[in-house]
Design a protein around this motif. Structure first.
Motif, PDB file in Angstrom:
ATOM      1  N   THR A  78      -5.174  22.649 -33.798  1.00 57.79           N
ATOM      2  CA  THR A  78      -5.090  21.218 -33.456  1.00 57.79           C
ATOM      3  C   THR A  78      -5.926  20.935 -32.199  1.00 57.79           C
ATOM      4  N   ARG A  85      -8.650  17.704 -28.619  1.00 55.99           N
ATOM      5  CA  ARG A  85      -8.344  17.736 -30.046  1.00 55.99           C
ATOM      6  C   ARG A  85      -9.459  18.464 -30.787  1.00 55.99           C
ATOM      7  N   ASP A  87      -8.651  19.694 -34.452  1.00 53.55           N
ATOM      8  CA  ASP A  87      -8.339  19.309 -35.837  1.00 53.55           C
ATOM      9  C   ASP A  87      -9.186  20.040 -36.874  1.00 53.55           C
ATOM     10  N   GLU A  88      -9.179  21.324 -36.732  1.00 53.06           N
ATOM     11  CA  GLU A  88      -9.982  22.159 -37.617  1.00 53.06           C
ATOM     12  C   GLU A  88      -9.107  23.230 -38.269  1.00 53.06           C
ATOM     13  N   ARG A 248     -14.636  12.484 -42.022  1.00 50.22           N
ATOM     14  CA  ARG A 248     -14.133  13.213 -40.848  1.00 50.22           C
ATOM     15  C   ARG A 248     -14.914  12.831 -39.597  1.00 50.22           C
ATOM     16  N   PHE A 259      -6.284  13.074 -37.413  1.00 48.86           N
ATOM     17  CA  PHE A 259      -5.584  14.136 -36.682  1.00 48.86           C
ATOM     18  C   PHE A 259      -4.698  14.943 -37.629  1.00 48.86           C
ATOM     19  N   ILE A 260      -4.978  16.236 -37.694  1.00 50.19           N
ATOM     20  CA  ILE A 260      -4.162  17.098 -38.569  1.00 50.19           C
ATOM     21  C   ILE A 260      -2.923  17.510 -37.779  1.00 50.19           C
ATOM     22  N   GLN A 261      -1.751  17.108 -38.277  1.00 51.05           N
ATOM     23  CA  GLN A 261      -0.498  17.378 -37.534  1.00 51.05           C
ATOM     24  C   GLN A 261       0.011  18.794 -37.766  1.00 51.05           C
ATOM     25  N   SER A 275      -2.162  19.558 -45.711  1.00 55.11           N
ATOM     26  CA  SER A 275      -1.772  19.147 -44.352  1.00 55.11           C
ATOM     27  C   SER A 275      -1.036  17.819 -44.331  1.00 55.11           C
ATOM     28  N   VAL A 277      -1.421  14.410 -42.055  1.00 58.18           N
ATOM     29  CA  VAL A 277      -2.451  13.855 -41.160  1.00 58.18           C
ATOM     30  C   VAL A 277      -2.053  12.486 -40.636  1.00 58.18           C
TER      31      VAL A 277
END
Ligand SMILES: Cc1cc2nc3c(=O)[nH]c(=O)nc-3n(C[C@H](O)[C@H](O)[C@H](O)COP(=O)(O)OP(=O)(O)OC[C@H]3O[C@@H](n4cnc5c(N)ncnc54)[C@H](O)[C@@H]3O)c2cc1C
Length: 558
Positions: A78, A85, A87-88, A248, A259-261, A275, A277
């Motif tokens: 994250t 951030r 987010d990968e 993206r 944003f990937i939670q 995911s 998001v």
């Protein structure tokens, strides 16, 4: 000097009666049902290409990619080490080998590039063999293939994105699309409060001035393959639920507010990242007409449903292959398992189910081919997609479970492929419309699209005259469709919904019975019809009627 006792392994360490690994075989050429279907449905021109992939997937190396990608799950980052951030999602190299192979063999693009008869069937065959090796990575491959169907509603976006979507270069770098040699598409519809009823979506889209650009804010509960380059997203705009393309990276080269939670801790499909998001004013472009998001994205959904049917057939085929291989080498009570009468019944029954599944999946793919120029085939594809997705998604978990048991305890161990196939199987019934939702879709097609009913009846008619038991079954189903069901649909109300699964099952069996008499061996068609259509079968596999010609049915396997 070692004594002779030390030199030979202890009895417990001798691997007696163990089955040799099933490697170095061609997944395409060894599948007679599939190879025949490919040439019958006009995809012969692609056979060398499919065969080349079939050979590659049968190698020990390609098989190891599936095991490695499943064992070494993707990891979400994250933030970077400075707290920014990131987010990968980072994948094991095996995932990239799988993805690269599928992109290079054009599983994501073939029918969009080759506008010729058989392109959908050729691509279905490629998916059918690939999903047998490793199904998890086919999720982004399938979404990319399907996403183009929705993007067509927005010609400008299509012009901009399609060259890179159709590229045969796999480029996993996390960079703006402009800087990449190939890109992938995903989809984000499902929210916490519900995935079946997407009209309940609360994600909002605010228009930027008078443009077709929007800022999206909200949360998606399932967003698979979040490292795809852009996503077809549903969100509520002023005019209602609309479809957007959300990349993206923004066009100005900044990371979008995507944003990937967290990643889902899934039962199967582990190589693939799914995911949750959050979008916080994420930049997106409208696709199609504002307020008509469902009808825009439905074209994508129909293609992914086709893939669910194909992947379910693939899992059944691979389970069967593993079961037959094991039983051809393992002995019990002084005989090979495959020579034990009861085991032969189980294997033959599994073979029939697998053959009927392959025939139905490929027939469906052929209708996708023909639907561009033939309205009847378009109507057939509409209803057959729901029927095949439901039925094959339901048959596959039980089929894989039974095939797994043919390997005994060895089938329950992760080193065999079986647990991976088993965990994967229920997924194709859940996503892209779960069982009930799909059965209700069958009812919807029957009540709202008279052409779908006509196309189905045509298909039944073309299978008649070859087996009187099949004819009787088809006549009953037709009478139901044009009588009780038609009347109940007209009356409306909940009563008809209670019959939706019974109806979808009977339609699937009618289609499969028709395909079996036309394209399978006489012995297989006969056993399929007496067991599945005439009721001479139990509730488990291995309960074929006594006269079934097991030698002929299993003969097609070897
Ligand atoms: C591994 C995985 C990956 C996924 N990836 C994505 C993704 O990338 N993008 C995305 O958008 N979604 C994704 N999904 C979500 C998936 O599409 C949804 O889970 C699915 O559509 C069902 O929605 P739901 O989970 O909210 O179930 P619900 O909508 O709550 O449904 C629960 C059950 O109720 C049944 N049901 C619903 N309505 C009715 C009715 N009217 N009558 C009778 N029964 C009914 C359904 O059939 C289902 O069995 C993914 C799911 C999984 C498991």
């Amino acid at each position: 000097m070692k004594s002779s006792l030390q030199a030979s392994p202890a009895p417990a360490e001798q691997a007696l009666n163990q089955v040799p690994p099933l490697t170095e075989y061609n997944l395409f050429l060894t599948d007679r049902t599939l190879t025949e279907a490919v040439s019958r449905e006009g995809a012969e021109w692609a056979a060398p290409h499919i065969s080349e992939l079939g050979k590659l997937l049968g190698t020990e190396e390609a098989q190891s990619w599936g095991f490695e990608a499943d064992r070494n799950e993707p990891v979400l980052h994250t933030h970077d080490r400075h707290g920014n951030r990131r987010d990968e999602v980072v994948f094991h190299p095996a995932w990239h080998y799988l993805m690269r192979t599928s992109v290079e063999y054009r599983l994501h693009s073939l029918p969009w590039l080759e506008k010729r008869r058989g392109a959908q069937v050729a691509r279905a065959a490629l998916l059918m063999i690939t999903a047998q090796n490793e199904a998890g990575h086919t999720c982004p491959i399938s979404m990319t293939f399907s996403g183009l169907a929705a993007l067509q509603a927005e010609p400008e976006l299509m012009r901009e994105w399609s060259p890179k979507v159709l590229s045969s270069a796999y480029d996993p770098r996390f960079l703006p699309a402009q800087e990449k040699s190939g890109v992938l598409l995903g989809m984000a519809m499902t929210e916490k409060q519900g995935g079946s009823d997407v009209r309940a979506n609360t994600t909002r889209a605010a228009r930027i001035g008078n443009s077709r650009e929007y800022l999206i804010t909200g949360h998606k509960w399932f967003c698979s393959a979040p490292m795809c380059d852009a996503f077809l997203v549903l969100a509520q705009s002023e005019k209602g639920l609309s479809c957007f393309l959300l990349p993206r990276w923004t066009p100005t080269g900044e990371k979008n507010n995507f944003f990937i939670q967290r990643l889902k801790d899934k039962m199967g499909n582990r190589s693939n990242a799914s995911s949750e998001v959050e979008f916080a004013n994420a930049w997106a472009r409208l696709v199609g007409e504002e307020g008509r998001g469902v009808s825009t994205i439905i074209e994508m959904v129909n293609h992914t449903r086709l893939d669910c049917a194909i992947a379910s057939a693939a899992l059944m085929r691979q389970s069967l292959v593993q079961a037959v291989h094991h039983c051809s080498h393992r002995q019990a009570f002084g005989k090979l398992l495959i020579d034990q009468q009861l085991m032969r019944h189980v294997l033959a029954d599994l073979a029939l189910e697998s053959e009927a599944a392959t025939l139905l999946a490929i027939r469906l793919a052929a209708s996708f081919d023909a639907r561009e120029s033939d309205q009847r085939q378009r109507a057939f594809a509409r209803i057959a997609t729901a029927i095949a997705k439901f039925w094959l998604g339901k048959r596959s978990p039980v089929h894989v479970g039974e095939a797994l048991e043919c390997l005994g305890g060895n089938g329950y161990v992760e080193e065999s492929l079986m647990p991976r196939l088993y965990r994967e199987a229920p997924l194709y019934s859940i996503w892209e419309g779960s069982g009930n939702v799909i059965c209700l879709d069958v009812l919807r097609a029957l009540s709202r699209e008279p052409a779908a009913l006509d196309a189905l009846l045509d298909e039944f008619r073309s299978a008649k005259g070859k087996d009187r038991r099949l004819d009787a079954y088809l006549t009953r189903v037709e009478a139901d469709l044009t009588g009780n069901i038609k009347q109940a649909l007209k009356n409306g109300g909940g009563e008809i919904e209670t019959q939706a699964r019974r109806l979808a099952e009977s339609l699937a069996l009618a289609l499969q019975g028709g395909l079996m008499v036309q394209h399978a061996s006489a012995e297989a068609a006969n056993a399929f019809i007496s067991s599945r259509l005439s009721g001479d079968h139990g509730l488990t596999f291995g309960t074929l009627p006594p006269g079934a010609n097991l030698n002929a049915i299993l003969g097609r396997m070897t």
